[in-house]
Design a protein around this motif. Sequence first.
Motif, short mmCIF file in Angstrom:
data_model
loop_
_atom_site.label_atom_id
_atom_site.label_comp_id
_atom_site.label_asym_id
_atom_site.label_seq_id
_atom_site.Cartn_x
_atom_site.Cartn_y
_atom_site.Cartn_z
N TRP A 79 0.84 -1.19 0.00
CA TRP A 79 0.00 0.00 0.00
C TRP A 79 0.89 1.25 0.00
CZ3 TRP A 79 -5.01 -0.74 3.36
CH2 TRP A 79 -5.66 -1.89 2.93
N PRO A 80 0.71 2.14 -0.98
CA PRO A 80 1.66 3.25 -1.18
C PRO A 80 1.78 4.22 -0.02
CG PRO A 80 0.35 2.88 -3.16
CD PRO A 80 -0.25 2.03 -2.09
N HIS A 81 0.72 4.40 0.74
CA HIS A 81 0.83 5.39 1.81
C HIS A 81 1.77 4.95 2.92
CE1 HIS A 81 -2.23 2.79 3.61
NE2 HIS A 81 -2.12 3.46 4.77
N PHE A 82 2.07 3.64 3.02
CA PHE A 82 3.06 3.20 4.00
C PHE A 82 4.43 3.80 3.68
CE2 PHE A 82 0.53 -1.03 4.37
CZ PHE A 82 -0.46 -0.39 5.09
N THR A 83 4.76 3.85 2.40
CA THR A 83 6.04 4.43 1.98
C THR A 83 6.11 5.91 2.30
OG1 THR A 83 6.33 2.80 0.21
CG2 THR A 83 7.55 4.86 -0.01
N VAL A 84 5.01 6.61 2.06
CA VAL A 84 4.99 8.05 2.34
C VAL A 84 5.16 8.30 3.84
CG1 VAL A 84 3.60 10.16 2.23
CG2 VAL A 84 3.58 8.55 0.31
N LEU A 85 4.51 7.49 4.66
CA LEU A 85 4.63 7.65 6.11
C LEU A 85 6.06 7.34 6.57
CD1 LEU A 85 1.26 6.09 7.29
CD2 LEU A 85 1.99 8.46 7.61
N ALA A 86 6.65 6.27 6.08
CA ALA A 86 8.03 5.93 6.47
C ALA A 86 9.00 7.03 6.06
CB ALA A 86 8.43 4.60 5.85
#
Length: 468
Positions: A79-86
């Motif tokens: 899920w792409p938003h995990f990358t943005v959060l990290a």
Amino acid sequence: MAKVGVITFSDGRPHVHRELLSMNLAFQERLVRRLRESGHEVVTAPEPPWNNETAVQAGKLLQREDVDCTIFNYAIWSWPHFTVLAAQFAPRPYLCLSNINPGYPGLVGMLASSGALANVGIPYIRVSGDVEDEKVFRKIETFIRAASCVKSLRGETFGCFGGRPMGMYTATVGADVWAKVFGIDVEHIDQWEIVRRAETIPREKIEQAFKWCEENVGKILYDGKQLTPEILKRQIASYYAVKSLCEELHLDFCGIKGQPELTNNFCTMDVAEAFLNDPYDFDGPKEPIVCATEADMDAAITMEILKKLARTPVLFADVRHWHEDYGVLDLCNSGQHATYFAGGSFDYRDNLPKVVFYPEGFYFPAGGAAVHHLAHPGKVTLARLGRKNGTYWMAILRGEFVQFDEKTNEEIMRRTQIEWPHAFCRLETSIERFIEKFPCNHIHAVYGDYVNELIMVCEILGIPWEIL
């Protein structure tokens, strides 16, 4: 080697995350093993992020570990938003890596996640392929080397001895610009500090270094006027003065204006600049300290980048003359080349027998030794950071240092300036294109091919580049 952070992302659906966890971790382990085999220290997240909380925790862990760069790793749909959060916490720069796993949409996850980073203005580099493929792994290594270089620049201090040299706009830049682009601070020091500090160097230390020069330098051509034992000792004292100031002021690299104040009234800085850039001095092996003559700041930052990538001394030279009959560009400057280039060796015993200390010419009435030699043959990478309308860009090119027979070498050098050091360079471009495109009068080089690393450094810094 670098300290590398790795976060392998997962699917946000709990049952999919659990079902694919062992496969996901196996791809992570393949990457971690290759990185460790290459000598890197690797820090991984405790588990592949599969919700917002674990994504934030993974990023914060790498932040606490102060890694040099972060690899966002994808082997399945994530899920792409995990990358943005990290990415709110994990240290930059970022490499988004898609593994080869055709039964599961890891490439889709990487493209969607990196696209999300782009949407919010977070830069990244993309690589897709099998980490066991040497071509793919070289791309990863290139990113790591470039990222480590950029990371290590931040927080460094450049010591600028003097000011703008002889009206050169291409040599001087504001401290605020460097703080913004490179994260480097600039400390301005008056050249009088070199003169003052040189007078405090213990006499026995100077005499020992002088004796070392007389025993190891190929020839010292005293002329009783421009070059005498006392003037050479003054140059040695100047070297120790600059070295001690670098230590005292915590300067990571430096530049010395020299002309005309020191070269008219004290002595030339040729010996100081050569041995600062060398991997040894009169007292034994040492770390090279990048020192740019004429206090050329954009020379110094180009050299510092090349030094970090190649882990060798870096050439500083004027683009002096194109010898049409021999097809070589004569790179020649007033004694600046590290003596390392005479033999291409980290052992002074291989280099110094090929070095001649000539008396300085009429340009420098204060006198001193010019550190003459001809650069050892070998393939080289040449580069220079320049500015167009206040914006940085980098010129990059490949070439080869060559030599001819002894008589021809001397004949070519006497056309320009025999007492100065030379490098005869065959370019992998036409001289017309080089003259049209190259940004200034100073050029820099290291042995080996570091073109891809320089490109990656520019990409990470957001600086345009051009291969000539």
